[in-house]
Design a protein around this motif. Structure first.
Motif, PDB file in Angstrom:
ATOM      1  N   ILE A 121       0.836  -1.556  -0.070  1.00 11.02           N
ATOM      2  CA  ILE A 121       0.105  -0.138  -0.565  1.00 11.02           C
ATOM      3  C   ILE A 121       1.261   1.408  -0.155  1.00 11.02           C
ATOM      4  CG2 ILE A 121      -2.275   1.203   0.983  1.00 11.02           C
ATOM      5  CD1 ILE A 121      -2.058  -1.319   2.708  1.00 11.02           C
ATOM      6  N   THR A 122       0.888   1.944  -0.922  1.00 12.12           N
ATOM      7  CA  THR A 122       1.407   3.529  -1.008  1.00 12.12           C
ATOM      8  C   THR A 122       0.955   4.379  -0.868  1.00 12.12           C
ATOM      9  OG1 THR A 122       0.954   3.375  -3.131  1.00 12.12           O
ATOM     10  CG2 THR A 122       2.848   2.171  -3.050  1.00 12.12           C
ATOM     11  N   ARG A 123       1.959   5.739  -0.729  1.00 11.87           N
ATOM     12  CA  ARG A 123       0.978   7.007  -0.476  1.00 11.87           C
ATOM     13  C   ARG A 123      -0.064   7.349  -1.679  1.00 11.87           C
ATOM     14  NH1 ARG A 123       5.606  10.168   3.513  1.00 11.87           N
ATOM     15  NH2 ARG A 123       5.465   8.824   4.729  1.00 11.87           N
ATOM     16  N   ALA A 124       0.219   7.094  -2.966  1.00 10.94           N
ATOM     17  CA  ALA A 124      -0.220   7.217  -4.131  1.00 10.94           C
ATOM     18  C   ALA A 124      -1.370   6.743  -4.585  1.00 10.94           C
ATOM     19  CB  ALA A 124       0.847   7.031  -5.349  1.00 10.94           C
ATOM     20  N   GLY A 125      -2.354   6.239  -3.954  1.00 10.49           N
ATOM     21  CA  GLY A 125      -3.420   5.751  -4.667  1.00 10.49           C
ATOM     22  C   GLY A 125      -4.397   5.618  -4.584  1.00 10.49           C
ATOM     23  N   ALA A 126      -5.064   6.782  -3.990  1.00  9.07           N
ATOM     24  CA  ALA A 126      -6.129   7.237  -2.605  1.00  9.07           C
ATOM     25  C   ALA A 126      -6.586   7.995  -4.274  1.00  9.07           C
ATOM     26  CB  ALA A 126      -5.928   8.625  -2.243  1.00  9.07           C
ATOM     27  N   ARG A 127      -7.970   7.812  -3.912  1.00  2.92           N
ATOM     28  CA  ARG A 127      -8.662   8.239  -5.517  1.00  2.92           C
ATOM     29  C   ARG A 127     -10.334   9.308  -5.311  1.00  2.92           C
ATOM     30  NH1 ARG A 127      -7.304   2.996  -6.792  1.00  2.92           N
ATOM     31  NH2 ARG A 127      -9.429   2.260  -5.612  1.00  2.92           N
ATOM     32  N   VAL A 128     -10.592   9.835  -5.673  1.00  2.57           N
ATOM     33  CA  VAL A 128     -11.595  10.856  -5.412  1.00  2.57           C
ATOM     34  C   VAL A 128     -13.009  10.113  -4.564  1.00  2.57           C
ATOM     35  CG1 VAL A 128     -13.329  12.340  -6.278  1.00  2.57           C
ATOM     36  CG2 VAL A 128     -11.027  12.509  -6.983  1.00  2.57           C
ATOM     37  N   GLY A 129     -13.700  10.413  -3.664  1.00  2.00           N
ATOM     38  CA  GLY A 129     -14.486  10.025  -3.496  1.00  2.00           C
ATOM     39  C   GLY A 129     -14.498   9.323  -2.706  1.00  2.00           C
ATOM     40  N   ASP A 130     -12.403   8.021  -2.358  1.00  7.14           N
ATOM     41  CA  ASP A 130     -12.680   7.463  -1.337  1.00  7.14           C
ATOM     42  C   ASP A 130     -12.751   7.621   0.124  1.00  7.14           C
ATOM     43  OD1 ASP A 130     -11.658   5.405  -3.449  1.00  7.14           O
ATOM     44  OD2 ASP A 130      -9.275   5.903  -2.854  1.00  7.14           O
ATOM     45  N   ASP A 131     -13.352   6.732   0.740  1.00 10.19           N
ATOM     46  CA  ASP A 131     -13.100   7.107   2.698  1.00 10.19           C
ATOM     47  C   ASP A 131     -11.985   7.509   2.495  1.00 10.19           C
ATOM     48  OD1 ASP A 131     -16.028   6.648   2.674  1.00 10.19           O
ATOM     49  OD2 ASP A 131     -15.637   5.183   3.555  1.00 10.19           O
ATOM     50  N   LEU A 132     -12.080   8.353   4.057  1.00 10.80           N
ATOM     51  CA  LEU A 132     -10.693   8.464   4.840  1.00 10.80           C
ATOM     52  C   LEU A 132     -10.361   8.078   5.898  1.00 10.80           C
ATOM     53  CD1 LEU A 132      -7.323  10.038   5.197  1.00 10.80           C
ATOM     54  CD2 LEU A 132      -9.014  12.130   5.805  1.00 10.80           C
ATOM     55  N   TYR A 133      -9.403   6.604   6.380  1.00 15.70           N
ATOM     56  CA  TYR A 133      -9.954   6.103   8.287  1.00 15.70           C
ATOM     57  C   TYR A 133      -8.274   6.615   9.416  1.00 15.70           C
ATOM     58  CZ  TYR A 133     -13.462   3.827   6.002  1.00 15.70           C
ATOM     59  OH  TYR A 133     -14.650   3.194   5.642  1.00 15.70           O
ATOM     60  N   VAL A 134      -8.505   5.756   9.825  1.00 13.52           N
ATOM     61  CA  VAL A 134      -7.234   6.682  11.145  1.00 13.52           C
ATOM     62  C   VAL A 134      -7.640   5.125  11.850  1.00 13.52           C
ATOM     63  CG1 VAL A 134      -8.091   8.254  13.023  1.00 13.52           C
ATOM     64  CG2 VAL A 134      -5.946   8.174  12.383  1.00 13.52           C
TER      65      VAL A 134
END
Ligand code: ADP
Ligand code: MG
Length: 332
Positions: A146-159
């Motif tokens: 899992i890299t830092r580069a794969g987020a897409r518009v519409g994704d959820d953000l989690y912690v």
């Protein structure tokens, strides 16, 4: 010039694609770990961290705690990539050989390595100002890191986990008056443990491989670290400050102060990641299986940078630059 500019302008060498392939380089400078091709099936994922006395830890730290901290903060980068830990190498620079220091350090090192499945296979020992460098090596199935580069518009953000505890622990050590806080013994011990013996989210990282589109481990605070995902992925991340997960230990802390620690306090070593809304149920199930809170705290949108929502305008202004607030042991 901050540390990131320095790395970008001097150490991000550009290589020919053919050479990179020849040498098996899958991912170089710029993420939590580098990746190289280990075999047809597996990729080697590795990262290095240095702790300098007086900068990254208090000089009177218990050597056993220090060893735990070194291992946890280093292996945390493997967690961020979803990698399985394999080996660790250790460069030790010591002012003198003091058996009463080395023995507990070695004990802590062995326990922490055992906890994460890391085998100590090499290193270097020198004389000088107390400095510790660890390199960790792990693996993932080909193409699954899992890299830092794969987020897409519409994704959820989690912690994962809870935020700000480590900062509370640091404050408790630095300021005896404890901000006038009435913390219970349990709350105090929890916060100190979160600072002194942080937990790398190795299991969560590996379990998230099928779901997370991007991830990193939080070392400088959510607000600042989210910028790295936003930049690498070419999206804007919206963080809803009102949703940030708070532990029981932070309950007695003033709300705005607690929020500033959750947003800007470093060294929690929790994972910040994005995932498609299709995976909401799976991620909730995973949270139950791992017995670890995984909280949806925002989303990815068109644009760039990080937007903090859910708190007043004035407070948001305080995060414009996402610089570290108050004392920090980890600034270059
Ligand atoms: P993290 O906080 O995840 O440990 P860092 O901020 O230390 O990451 O490093 C960011 C990226 O820059 C990583 O890919 C790291 O390998 C790389 N990097 C840091 N320092 C150097 C250097 N002196 N030479 C080459 N690459 C570096
Ligand atoms: Mg990292």
């Amino acid at each position: 010039v901050d540390e990131f500019d320095l790395i970008r302008s001097h150490f991000t060498h550009t290589y020919d694609a053919k050479l990179l392939q020849q040498k098996g380089v899958v991912l170089g400078v710029g993420d939590d770990c580098a990746i190289t091709q280990l075999s047809a099936q597996d990729q080697l994922v590795f990262s290095m961290d240095t702790l300098v006395a007086g900068t990254h830890f208090l000089p009177d730290i218990d050597p056993e705690d220090l060893a735990w901290r070194l291992v946890a903060c280093t292996v945390s980068d493997l967690a961020a990539m979803g990698a399985e830990p394999l080996w660790i190498t250790l460069a030790l620079t010591l002012p003198k050989i003091d058996p009463t220091w080395i023995a507990p350090f070695a004990t802590g090192l062995k326990c922490a390595c055992d906890q994460y499945g890391l085998l100590l296979i090499g290193g270097d020992t020198t004389k000088g100002p107390l400095t510790l460098t660890a390199q960790v090596h792990g693996k993932t199935p080909k193409g699954q890191a899992i890299t830092r580069a794969g987020a897409r518009v519409g994704d959820d953000l989690y912690v994962t986990g809870t935020l700000g505890d480590s900062r509370l622990g640091l404050e408790l050590l630095l300021k005896p008056d404890q901000h006038g806080l009435a913390l219970s013994k349990a709350q105090t011990e929890f916060a100190l443990a979160r600072f002194l013996r942080p937990t790398a989210r190795i299991e969560a990282g590996q379990a998230l491989r099928p779901f997370a589109s991007s991830a990193l481990d939080i070392s400088d605070g959510v607000a600042g670290d989210a910028k790295h995902i936003a930049k690498a992925s070419g999206v804007k991340l919206i963080v809803d400050a009102a949703r940030l997960p708070k532990s029981h230990a932070l309950k007695p802390v003033d709300e705005a102060l607690a929020r500033s620690w959750m947003l800007g306090g470093g060294e929690d070593f929790e994972l910040l990641f994005t995932a498609s809304p299709n995976h909401r149920d799976a991620i909730q199930a995973l949270s139950a299986t791992l017995d670890l809170p995984i909280t949806r705290v925002g989303s990815a949108d068109v644009g760039q940078g990080v937007q903090i929502s859910g708190i007043g305008e004035l407070e948001i202004a305080g995060y414009q630059h996402f610089s570290t607030h108050g004392p920090s042991l980890d600034q270059l």
